[in-house]
Enzyme design. Structure first.
Site, PDB file in Angstrom:
ATOM      1  N   GLY A 123       0.944   5.815  -6.440  1.00  0.00           N
ATOM      2  CA  GLY A 123       1.478   4.728  -6.162  1.00  0.00           C
ATOM      3  C   GLY A 123       0.682   3.382  -7.276  1.00  0.00           C
ATOM      4  N   GLY A 124       1.040   2.249  -7.166  1.00  0.00           N
ATOM      5  CA  GLY A 124       0.551   1.650  -7.988  1.00  0.00           C
ATOM      6  C   GLY A 124      -1.087   0.945  -8.052  1.00  0.00           C
ATOM      7  N   ALA A 181      -1.487   5.610   1.476  1.00  0.00           N
ATOM      8  CA  ALA A 181       0.256   5.561   1.256  1.00  0.00           C
ATOM      9  C   ALA A 181       0.751   4.439   2.260  1.00  0.00           C
ATOM     10  CB  ALA A 181       0.510   6.512   1.949  1.00  0.00           C
ATOM     11  N   GLY A 182       1.899   3.841   1.466  1.00  0.00           N
ATOM     12  CA  GLY A 182       2.223   2.600   2.575  1.00  0.00           C
ATOM     13  C   GLY A 182       3.548   2.187   2.273  1.00  0.00           C
ATOM     14  N   ILE A 183       4.412   1.169   3.328  1.00  0.00           N
ATOM     15  CA  ILE A 183       5.384   0.649   2.176  1.00  0.00           C
ATOM     16  C   ILE A 183       5.313  -1.306   2.757  1.00  0.00           C
ATOM     17  CG2 ILE A 183       6.630   2.476   2.410  1.00  0.00           C
ATOM     18  CD1 ILE A 183       8.465   1.814   5.022  1.00  0.00           C
ATOM     19  N   TYR A 233       4.822  -5.058   8.440  1.00  0.00           N
ATOM     20  CA  TYR A 233       4.182  -4.787   7.838  1.00  0.00           C
ATOM     21  C   TYR A 233       2.841  -4.998   8.838  1.00  0.00           C
ATOM     22  CZ  TYR A 233       1.667  -4.273   3.414  1.00  0.00           C
ATOM     23  OH  TYR A 233       0.259  -4.074   2.464  1.00  0.00           O
ATOM     24  N   PRO A 261      -6.895  -5.589   0.722  1.00  0.00           N
ATOM     25  CA  PRO A 261      -6.263  -6.284  -0.429  1.00  0.00           C
ATOM     26  C   PRO A 261      -5.414  -7.376  -0.406  1.00  0.00           C
ATOM     27  CG  PRO A 261      -5.929  -4.412  -0.854  1.00  0.00           C
ATOM     28  CD  PRO A 261      -5.715  -4.626   0.840  1.00  0.00           C
ATOM     29  N   GLY A 262      -5.208  -8.536  -1.231  1.00  0.00           N
ATOM     30  CA  GLY A 262      -4.371 -10.058  -1.274  1.00  0.00           C
ATOM     31  C   GLY A 262      -3.182  -9.261  -2.284  1.00  0.00           C
ATOM     32  N   VAL A 309      -2.019  -7.954  -5.153  1.00  0.00           N
ATOM     33  CA  VAL A 309      -2.343  -6.432  -6.207  1.00  0.00           C
ATOM     34  C   VAL A 309      -1.265  -6.136  -7.089  1.00  0.00           C
ATOM     35  CG1 VAL A 309      -3.536  -4.531  -6.179  1.00  0.00           C
ATOM     36  CG2 VAL A 309      -3.667  -5.904  -4.537  1.00  0.00           C
TER      37      VAL A 309
HETATM   38  N1  LIG Z   1       0.358  -4.404  -4.036  1.00  0.00           N
HETATM   39  C1  LIG Z   1      -0.176  -4.689  -2.670  1.00  0.00           C
HETATM   40  O1  LIG Z   1       0.093  -6.351  -3.261  1.00  0.00           O
HETATM   41  C2  LIG Z   1      -0.798  -4.825  -1.939  1.00  0.00           C
HETATM   42  C3  LIG Z   1      -1.479  -5.917  -1.064  1.00  0.00           C
HETATM   43  C4  LIG Z   1      -2.184  -5.640   0.530  1.00  0.00           C
HETATM   44  C5  LIG Z   1      -1.944  -4.136   0.382  1.00  0.00           C
HETATM   45  N2  LIG Z   1      -1.328  -3.162   0.090  1.00  0.00           N
HETATM   46  C6  LIG Z   1      -1.046  -1.158   0.029  1.00  0.00           C
HETATM   47  O2  LIG Z   1      -1.995  -0.672  -0.476  1.00  0.00           O
HETATM   48  C7  LIG Z   1      -1.139   0.635  -0.095  1.00  0.00           C
HETATM   49  C8  LIG Z   1      -0.708   0.807  -1.928  1.00  0.00           C
HETATM   50  O3  LIG Z   1       0.089   0.002  -2.121  1.00  0.00           O
HETATM   51  P1  LIG Z   1       0.853   0.025  -3.602  1.00  0.00           P
HETATM   52  O4  LIG Z   1       1.427  -1.024  -3.789  1.00  0.00           O
HETATM   53  O5  LIG Z   1       0.533   1.048  -4.731  1.00  0.00           O
HETATM   54  O6  LIG Z   1       2.277   0.234  -2.911  1.00  0.00           O
HETATM   55  P2  LIG Z   1       3.366   1.316  -3.626  1.00  0.00           P
HETATM   56  O7  LIG Z   1       4.526   1.313  -2.712  1.00  0.00           O
HETATM   57  O8  LIG Z   1       3.089   1.481  -5.520  1.00  0.00           O
HETATM   58  O9  LIG Z   1       3.238   3.013  -3.933  1.00  0.00           O
HETATM   59  C9  LIG Z   1       2.911   3.375  -1.921  1.00  0.00           C
HETATM   60  C10 LIG Z   1       2.863   4.724  -2.199  1.00  0.00           C
HETATM   61  O10 LIG Z   1       2.769   5.624  -1.328  1.00  0.00           O
HETATM   62  C11 LIG Z   1       3.911   6.550  -1.480  1.00  0.00           C
HETATM   63  N3  LIG Z   1       4.550   7.412   0.623  1.00  0.00           N
HETATM   64  C12 LIG Z   1       5.801   6.256   1.357  1.00  0.00           C
HETATM   65  N4  LIG Z   1       5.278   6.892   2.076  1.00  0.00           N
HETATM   66  C13 LIG Z   1       4.621   7.822   1.863  1.00  0.00           C
HETATM   67  C14 LIG Z   1       5.085   8.859   3.178  1.00  0.00           C
HETATM   68  N5  LIG Z   1       5.625   8.890   3.655  1.00  0.00           N
HETATM   69  N6  LIG Z   1       3.769  10.144   3.027  1.00  0.00           N
HETATM   70  C15 LIG Z   1       3.026  10.233   1.767  1.00  0.00           C
HETATM   71  N7  LIG Z   1       3.350   8.724   0.721  1.00  0.00           N
HETATM   72  C16 LIG Z   1       4.011   7.527   0.753  1.00  0.00           C
HETATM   73  C17 LIG Z   1       4.602   6.465  -1.790  1.00  0.00           C
HETATM   74  O11 LIG Z   1       5.913   6.884  -1.925  1.00  0.00           O
HETATM   75  C18 LIG Z   1       4.066   5.668  -3.136  1.00  0.00           C
HETATM   76  O12 LIG Z   1       3.469   5.929  -4.268  1.00  0.00           O
HETATM   77  C19 LIG Z   1      -0.101   0.178   0.781  1.00  0.00           C
HETATM   78  O13 LIG Z   1      -0.342   0.714   1.784  1.00  0.00           O
HETATM   79  C20 LIG Z   1       0.116  -0.868   0.923  1.00  0.00           C
HETATM   80  O14 LIG Z   1       0.698  -1.453   1.423  1.00  0.00           O
HETATM   81  C21 LIG Z   1      -1.072  -3.401  -1.390  1.00  0.00           C
END
Ligand SMILES: NC(=O)c1ccc[n+]([C@@H]2O[C@H](COP(=O)([O-])OP(=O)(O)OC[C@H]3O[C@@H](n4cnc5c(N)ncnc54)[C@H](O)[C@@H]3O)[C@@H](O)[C@H]2O)c1
Length: 249
Positions: A15-16, A90-92, A153, A183-184, A186
């Site tokens: 993920g990102g 990992a998260g959605i 979420y 995180p806020g 990102v």
């Molecule tokens: N981007 C933000 O601003 C932000 C802010 C706060 C928290 N977060 C948290 O940070 C984490 C990463 O977020 P991100 O922005 O990189 O999201 P992203 O969508 O880029 O990456 C999430 C990754 O999780 C993987 N994933 C999803 N379902 C899965 C499963 N069932 N099993 C294994 N892997 C799985 C996806 O394939 C993906 O590579 C998440 O938990 C998200 O909730 C993100």
């Protein structure tokens, strides 16, 4: 004493945000075990690390499946050995209001964001305890500390932060610490343009958080100096949640 070079298992590693996390961990000399839904994506994440002279291994993982987690446990043991740290990233983000949830979408988000980390911790904790040293880091969110307009979420992340605190009892005196990073906004594809546009108005630093900053925090949590940080929600949000609500409906 903290081992200097750790095997760090990262879920959602393709993920990102994990691009920044992986990079910082590898720069610090740790081996990054990149686990993600899609093996090709996990491989690409690992390749990015090795191309920069880091050490990495790719693994396929679905955190919603007990079988997949058990398979991962066996594969990691066979190819790398014990891990010393687990980063549950990992998260959605399912952008649904209450009335829009149907067909088990709420339950699916909880299964990935909350039950997934639980499954991973349950599977990998015994080896951390056995070693007498370990770090568990859950990527939660400020949406779990303040509430948020997408309930699956907010509920899953609030649950994850409280799971973190609750596990302190299980890991009491074992040498294993458990923390959440919250995180806020990102700089990843999870963040839509509308939210990016609000950053100047709603974040006191007027900045979007870079994934490497999350990586730097996690790297610190793996260090000896962080041994008494335990059960914390470490917020990295530019101060947004301290002054006013970041999110408009
Ligand atoms: N981007 C933000 O601003 C932000 C802010 C706060 C928290 N977060 C948290 O940070 C984490 C990463 O977020 P991100 O922005 O990189 O999201 P992203 O969508 O880029 O990456 C999430 C990754 O999780 C993987 N994933 C999803 N379902 C899965 C499963 N069932 N099993 C294994 N892997 C799985 C996806 O394939 C993906 O590579 C998440 O938990 C998200 O909730 C993100």
């Amino acid at each position: 004493m903290t081992p200097t070079s750790l095997n760090v298992l990262v879920t959602g590693a393709a993920g990102g945000m994990c691009r920044g996390i992986n990079a910082r961990l590898a720069e610090a000399g740790h081996t990054v075990l990149c686990a993600d839904l899609n093996l090709e994506a996990a491989q690409a994440a690992a390749d990015q690390i090795t191309a920069a002279d880091g050490s990495a291994h790719p693994f396929e993982l679905d955190v919603t499946s007990d079988d997949s987690v058990e398979r991962l446990l066996a594969e990691v043991q066979e190819s790398v050995g014990d891990i010393q740290a687990l980063v549950n990233a990992a998260g959605i983000l399912d952008r649904k209001y209450l009335a829009d949830h149907e067909g088990g979408s709420f339950e699916r988000a909880i299964d990935i964001n909350l039950n997934g980390p639980f499954r991973m911790i349950r599977a990998f904790a015994p080896q951390l305890v056995e070693q007498g040293w370990g770090r568990i880091i859950n990527i939660s969110s400020i949406a779990g500390t303040t509430g948020y307009h997408y309930p699956s979420y907010a509920a899953s992340k609030a649950g994850l932060s409280n799971l973190t605190r609750s596990l302190l009892v299980d890991f009491w005196g074992t040498g294993v610490t458990v923390n959440s990073v919250c995180p806020g906004v990102v700089d990843t594809s999870m963040v839509i343009q509308e939210v990016r546009d609000q950053v100047k108005r709603k974040v006191p630093t007027e900045q979007i958080v870079q994934p490497e900053e999350i990586g730097a925090m996690i790297t610190f949590l793996l260090s000896e100096d962080a041994k008494n940080i335990n059960g914390a929600d470490l917020v990295i949000d530019g101060g947004a949640t301290q002054v006013f609500s970041l999110f408009d409906r």
